[in-house]
Design a protein around this motif. Structure first.
Motif, PDB file in Angstrom:
ATOM      1  N   LEU A 299       0.831  -1.213   0.000  1.00  0.00           N
ATOM      2  CA  LEU A 299       0.000   0.000   0.000  1.00  0.00           C
ATOM      3  C   LEU A 299       0.865   1.262   0.000  1.00  0.00           C
ATOM      4  O   LEU A 299       0.587   2.227  -0.718  1.00  0.00           O
ATOM      5  CB  LEU A 299      -0.895   0.023   1.244  1.00  0.00           C
ATOM      6  N   ARG A 300       1.911   1.242   0.808  1.00  0.00           N
ATOM      7  CA  ARG A 300       2.801   2.404   0.897  1.00  0.00           C
ATOM      8  C   ARG A 300       3.574   2.610  -0.405  1.00  0.00           C
ATOM      9  O   ARG A 300       3.760   3.750  -0.851  1.00  0.00           O
ATOM     10  CB  ARG A 300       3.770   2.230   2.075  1.00  0.00           C
ATOM     11  N   ILE A 301       4.019   1.506  -1.012  1.00  0.00           N
ATOM     12  CA  ILE A 301       4.730   1.613  -2.295  1.00  0.00           C
ATOM     13  C   ILE A 301       3.815   2.253  -3.340  1.00  0.00           C
ATOM     14  O   ILE A 301       4.237   3.130  -4.112  1.00  0.00           O
ATOM     15  CB  ILE A 301       5.227   0.226  -2.774  1.00  0.00           C
ATOM     16  N   LYS A 302       2.553   1.841  -3.347  1.00  0.00           N
ATOM     17  CA  LYS A 302       1.578   2.401  -4.288  1.00  0.00           C
ATOM     18  C   LYS A 302       1.407   3.915  -4.056  1.00  0.00           C
ATOM     19  O   LYS A 302       1.400   4.709  -5.001  1.00  0.00           O
ATOM     20  CB  LYS A 302       0.236   1.686  -4.125  1.00  0.00           C
ATOM     21  N   ALA A 303       1.329   4.295  -2.779  1.00  0.00           N
ATOM     22  CA  ALA A 303       1.161   5.709  -2.458  1.00  0.00           C
ATOM     23  C   ALA A 303       2.390   6.512  -2.876  1.00  0.00           C
ATOM     24  O   ALA A 303       2.277   7.628  -3.397  1.00  0.00           O
ATOM     25  CB  ALA A 303       0.915   5.870  -0.958  1.00  0.00           C
ATOM     26  N   VAL A 304       3.578   5.947  -2.656  1.00  0.00           N
ATOM     27  CA  VAL A 304       4.818   6.625  -3.046  1.00  0.00           C
ATOM     28  C   VAL A 304       4.907   6.739  -4.563  1.00  0.00           C
ATOM     29  O   VAL A 304       5.320   7.775  -5.107  1.00  0.00           O
ATOM     30  CB  VAL A 304       6.048   5.895  -2.461  1.00  0.00           C
ATOM     31  N   ALA A 305       4.506   5.678  -5.264  1.00  0.00           N
ATOM     32  CA  ALA A 305       4.523   5.713  -6.734  1.00  0.00           C
ATOM     33  C   ALA A 305       3.595   6.819  -7.261  1.00  0.00           C
ATOM     34  O   ALA A 305       3.949   7.531  -8.212  1.00  0.00           O
ATOM     35  CB  ALA A 305       4.114   4.342  -7.287  1.00  0.00           C
ATOM     36  N   GLU A 306       2.437   6.948  -6.646  1.00  0.00           N
ATOM     37  CA  GLU A 306       1.511   8.004  -7.071  1.00  0.00           C
ATOM     38  C   GLU A 306       2.081   9.386  -6.786  1.00  0.00           C
ATOM     39  O   GLU A 306       1.938  10.314  -7.592  1.00  0.00           O
ATOM     40  CB  GLU A 306       0.152   7.819  -6.353  1.00  0.00           C
ATOM     41  N   PHE A 307       2.741   9.514  -5.646  1.00  0.00           N
ATOM     42  CA  PHE A 307       3.410  10.796  -5.299  1.00  0.00           C
ATOM     43  C   PHE A 307       4.480  11.118  -6.340  1.00  0.00           C
ATOM     44  O   PHE A 307       4.586  12.245  -6.815  1.00  0.00           O
ATOM     45  CB  PHE A 307       4.023  10.694  -3.907  1.00  0.00           C
ATOM     46  N   MET A 308       5.276  10.088  -6.712  1.00  0.00           N
ATOM     47  CA  MET A 308       6.370  10.298  -7.680  1.00  0.00           C
ATOM     48  C   MET A 308       5.825  10.692  -9.044  1.00  0.00           C
ATOM     49  O   MET A 308       6.419  11.511  -9.757  1.00  0.00           O
ATOM     50  CB  MET A 308       7.222   9.025  -7.778  1.00  0.00           C
TER      51      MET A 308
END
Length: 408
Positions: free
Chosen positions: A396-405
């Motif tokens: 979930l956190r990786i997905k959120a970071v990817a969206e931020f990036m």
């Protein structure tokens, strides 16, 4: 009862520096007479008393005689017949061997006032050579006052070199080395501490891990200063400019220890220095009994500083895992902020890079905020067990970071 203000309080008054604490020397008294006057004895090795009202320290005038190697090998003589001049003579530097009467009159038998005006560190007497801690103290005074233009007298540097050659610093105990290092890390110019030790050949004895970095080259394209030892000193100065935290400064000082192990045939490159330095740091912290807060931050900075510099190139998973390692998702944890300050000090600790921005810090903070904001309630209520929960939250956190990036 004759009392005189002595030591650092007089020195700092003459320098127009803030006086933190006052020490007094007492002439012509005995322990019994001090106790009768209401003073409370506190000294273990020599007679020191606390004033009944102010709580300031009052020490009976004393002389010292060397009896054994190291900094504890002294016989102390305190009696009413010890003069003020005799008490001042046992002190380390002339700038610390000045006394002042309660009326403000200066008593300066060894020329300390003149050395303050000329910004010189000079030993009072040959007895300086009897106490190896004095080498560390002079280095710490350099860290405190070098920005005022203080330099070390040539004869004092020579004496310190002779002390090192005679093996005096071999008797320094870890607790005292760490105590002086800790104080130096809190001063205005902590790199001056290490340069002073290097100039008298004490650095290789007391901090061999740091000494080993001098003379190790780095690619000139990225490091105009080339020498790794010089780079680390520049990093330490940048850390001091960026943060008052001694933990941040210590981490900046330690981050490149692994470069000392790089094979010469690979110079000026340092493949894997982040991992190679960890055992060196571990040994140094163990030897000096470094507090865990300092050690843990230094380990994180050493391991992850290269990833931090390359933040804009990292995959979302790599950045998320680094944030997890830094404790970025734990409540009330300042490790991430300290880590980013130390990494910024590393980036700025290069000739002509001092004023460069470090946008990686805000980028990483943004990614941490995005990852921390994910809703994990569904996962926690699910049937997942143990490590499965952690992995699901990680995704979930990786997905959120990817969206931020993607937005950035």
């Amino acid at each position: 009862m004759k009392t005189f203000l002595v030591g650092g309080a007089v020195r700092d008054k003459l320098l127009n520096y803030p006086v933190k604490e006052k020490d007094w020397v007492v002439i012509g008294e005995t322990p019994d007479s001090m106790i009768k006057k209401g003073f409370r004895p506190v000294g273990k090795d020599f007679p020191v008393f606390l004033h009944p009202q102010s709580g300031e320290e009052y020490a009976l005038a004393r002389t010292e005689r060397k009896t054994a190697p190291g900094y504890k090998g002294f016989a102390v003589h305190a009696s009413p017949d010890v003069s003020l001049e005799q008490d001042l003579m046992r002190r380390d530097l002339t700038i610390n061997a000045i006394a002042m009467t309660p009326q403000g009159e200066i008593i300066d038998p060894y020329g300390g006032k003149n050395d303050i005006e000329n910004r010189i560190f000079r030993h009072v007497s040959p007895a300086f050579a009897e106490d190896p801690v004095r080498i560390l103290r002079v280095a710490r005074f350099a860290a405190r006052y070098s920005h005022l233009g203080f330099t070390l007298a040539m004869e004092t540097r020579t004496l310190m070199q002779h002390m090192v050659a005679a093996g005096e610093v071999d008797h320094l105990v870890p607790e005292r080395v760490w105590a002086e290092l800790f104080k130096a890390l809190n001063e205005k110019s902590p790199s001056a501490f290490f340069y002073t030790l290097k100039d008298c050949s004490a650095l290789e004895k007391i901090f061999p891990e740091i000494n080993d970095l001098f003379g190790v080259p780095q690619p000139e394209k990225y490091h105009p200063e080339i020498d790794t030892g010089v780079h680390v000193m520049l990093c330490l100065e940048q850390a001091a400019a960026l943060s008052s935290s001694p933990e941040v400064r210590f981490a900046a000082l330690m981050h490149d220890l692994g470069k000392a192990l790089s094979p010469k045939e690979h110079w000026p490159h340092h493949y894997g220095h982040e991992k190679n330095g960890l055992p060196i740091l571990e040994r140094l912290c163990s030897r000096l009994r470094v507090p865990n807060a300092f050690k843990s931050l230094a380990m994180l900075v050493m391991r992850h500083h290269t990833h931090c510099h390359r933040a804009f190139e990292l995959r979302a998973s790599t950045l998320t895992d680094m944030l997890t390692a830094l404790g970025a998702f734990k409540p009330s944890n300042n490790t991430l902020d300290y880590f980013l300050l130390a990494c910024a000090a590393d980036a700025k600790g290069r000739i002509n890079h001092e004023n460069n921005p470090y946008p990686q810090a805000d980028y990483i903070k943004g990614a941490a905020k995005a990852a921390a904001s994910v809703d994990t309630s569904a996962i926690l209520k699910s049937d997942l067990q143990g490590a499965q929960i952690g992995e699901a939250i990680r995704r979930l956190r990786i997905k959120a970071v990817a969206e931020f990036m993607a937005v950035e």
